[in-house]
Design an enzyme around this catalytic site. Structure first.
Site, PDB file in Angstrom:
ATOM      1  N   GLY A 269      46.098  43.394  34.976  1.00 33.73           N
ATOM      2  CA  GLY A 269      47.386  43.202  34.321  1.00 33.73           C
ATOM      3  C   GLY A 269      47.228  42.868  32.850  1.00 33.73           C
ATOM      4  O   GLY A 269      47.932  43.403  31.985  1.00 33.73           O
TER       5      GLY A 269
ATOM      6  N   ASP B 190      43.966  45.500  45.352  1.00 33.58           N
ATOM      7  CA  ASP B 190      42.984  44.518  44.903  1.00 33.58           C
ATOM      8  C   ASP B 190      41.841  44.333  45.897  1.00 33.58           C
ATOM      9  O   ASP B 190      40.666  44.432  45.515  1.00 33.58           O
ATOM     10  CB  ASP B 190      43.699  43.186  44.660  1.00 33.58           C
ATOM     11  CG  ASP B 190      42.751  42.084  44.231  1.00 33.58           C
ATOM     12  OD1 ASP B 190      42.683  41.800  43.030  1.00 33.58           O
ATOM     13  OD2 ASP B 190      42.078  41.493  45.107  1.00 33.58           O
TER      14      ASP B 190
ATOM     15  N   VAL C 263      41.209  41.054  40.726  1.00 28.98           N
ATOM     16  CA  VAL C 263      41.231  42.343  40.029  1.00 28.98           C
ATOM     17  C   VAL C 263      42.627  42.637  39.504  1.00 28.98           C
ATOM     18  O   VAL C 263      42.795  43.099  38.369  1.00 28.98           O
ATOM     19  CB  VAL C 263      40.738  43.463  40.958  1.00 28.98           C
ATOM     20  CG1 VAL C 263      40.853  44.823  40.268  1.00 28.98           C
ATOM     21  CG2 VAL C 263      39.307  43.213  41.385  1.00 28.98           C
ATOM     22  N   ASP C 264      43.638  42.390  40.323  1.00 32.47           N
ATOM     23  CA  ASP C 264      45.015  42.599  39.870  1.00 32.47           C
ATOM     24  C   ASP C 264      45.313  41.788  38.616  1.00 32.47           C
ATOM     25  O   ASP C 264      45.908  42.285  37.653  1.00 32.47           O
ATOM     26  CB  ASP C 264      46.004  42.179  40.968  1.00 32.47           C
ATOM     27  CG  ASP C 264      46.245  43.279  41.989  1.00 32.47           C
ATOM     28  OD1 ASP C 264      45.898  44.438  41.714  1.00 32.47           O
ATOM     29  OD2 ASP C 264      46.788  42.963  43.060  1.00 32.47           O
ATOM     30  N   ALA C 265      44.933  40.516  38.629  1.00 40.30           N
ATOM     31  CA  ALA C 265      45.235  39.649  37.498  1.00 40.30           C
ATOM     32  C   ALA C 265      44.541  40.131  36.231  1.00 40.30           C
ATOM     33  O   ALA C 265      45.149  40.211  35.153  1.00 40.30           O
ATOM     34  CB  ALA C 265      44.827  38.208  37.823  1.00 40.30           C
TER      35      ALA C 265
END
Length: 386
Positions: A176, A143, A171-173
């Site tokens: 996902g 991220d 970014v990860d969230a």
């Protein structure tokens, strides 16, 4: 009673780690899927990141929110027998989602082509750092690196110019949820056309898409304008927009829509601002951000943040205090949304944050606690043998 959860009866094999991939798996759990977490003998990376807050050393804040209701199976993919077990398990799956570097699973005989020859209805989903067919696709990334590479840190600097990273893994969230969406789209296509698909989501692509308005402007702007770097969102014609100082702290205020600008000036008792040539329309307000902020903060100085939030909200203007995490979980918005969920019981009672979507037709699953490492290995593998 009919189970109306859309993925009831489907099996997902989750070979991802950290945040983005596990979050996608959590969405699928809540939609009714059996999500089997395939972990190495030492557990996935997120399972091993512990809280550093005194008294919370056993809390795993990156693992807990994204593993409710999943099953944990330990397989060592350096072991040929375990690779064979995973192949047999993939034959029973509807979705295989993985986050290894490009090429790793192919070298182990677990690539998308191999799995889908054995199971043509399988949806094979990959999460990677960068997309494309060149050298970039093979780059590793997490991220924070992607935020830097994609321009998400534009305008986020300390007084000394040092780039500042937002605390959330933004970014990860986002990735996902995009990954979950892509998997669901592939499953819908399978139901219509009878065959699975191969889908890929790259963190970098998601990060760029989050900035589409700004990058669109830059695509039409050469060379780069300094104000794009210095003021971030304020470089667009969206003023007033952002934090403004009231008597006791910062107020987040948005009134760039003409109607909202009118409502704001009335609520502040400053209708004269509407006829000021510097603030007469959206473009002029965006061209004079310093003068606009000074005028607004002069008006806001007479009352506290809480008082202004009440007044402005009642007037139809978007306003909010700038909350910390501690005040968020005590706020009316958090409480009324029922975002905190309790799963498990006794010694395994856990508090987590629910996934965002709500459904009228069914209650999301994922009501059992995060699995202990390898807790379901024997039960899931059952008769699968090398």
């Amino acid at each position: 009673m009919t189970d109306r959860r859309p993925m009831s009866g489907m099996r997902v094999l989750d070979l991802t780690s950290n945040v983005a991939g596990p979050l996608a798996g959590q969405v699928l759990v809540d939609l009714g899927a059996e999500v089997v977490k395939i972990e190495p003998p030492g557990g996935e990376a997120g399972r091993n990141i512990r809280s550093t807050i005194p008294g919370q050393e056993e809390l795993r804040p990156y693992f807990l929110p994204h593993h409710r209701g999943k099953k944990s199976v330990v397989l060592d993919l350096r072991n040929a027998d375990d690779v064979t077990r995973l192949l047999a398990l993939a034959d029973t799956a509807d979705v295989f989602v993985q986050g290894f570097r490009p090429g790793v699973l192919d070298r182990l005989g677990l690539g998308a082509d191999v799995l889908r020859r054995r199971n043509p209805r399988l949806v094979h989903a990959s999460l990677c750092a960068f997309s494309g067919d060149g050298e970039q696709h093979r780059r590793p990334g997490i991220d924070a690196l992607i935020q830097a590479e994609s321009g998400l840190l534009t305008g986020l600097t300390g007084a000394d110019g040092r780039p500042l990273l937002p605390a959330p893994t933004v970014v990860d969230a986002a990735a996902g949820h995009v990954l979950a969406q892509a998997i669901l789209a592939a499953l819908l296509a399978r139901e219509r056309h009878g065959e699975g698909d191969v889908v890929e989501v790259a963190l970098y692509d998601v990060a760029v898409s989050l900035q589409a308005p700004h990058i669109t402007r830059q695509l039409h702007t050469a060379p780069e304008h300094a104000h794009l770097t210095e003021t971030g969102r304020a470089s667009l014609a969206v003023a007033p927009s952002g934090p403004f100082r009231a008597a006791d702290g910062w107020l987040m205020l948005f009134a760039y829509v003409p109607r909202h600008w009118t409502l704001l000036t009335e609520a502040l008792g400053r209708p004269d601002l509407r006829t000021d040539p510097r603030f007469v329309d959206q473009v002029e307000r965006a061209r004079h951000p310093v003068e606009l902020a000074a005028a607004l903060e002069d008006a806001l100085a007479g009352h506290t943040v809480a008082e202004w939030v009440q007044v402005l909200t009642a007037a139809g203007v978007m306003a909010s205090p700038v909350r910390t995490w501690r005040s968020v979980i005590r706020s009316a918005a958090f409480t009324e949304a029922a975002l905190a969920v309790t799963v498990g019981e006794g010694a395994r009672t856990e508090l987590a944050v629910r996934t965002p979507a709500r459904y009228r037709g069914f209650v999301p699953a994922g009501t059992t606690p995060t699995p202990r490492l390898g807790e379901h290995t024997d039960a899931v593998l059952g008769g699968v043998r090398a």
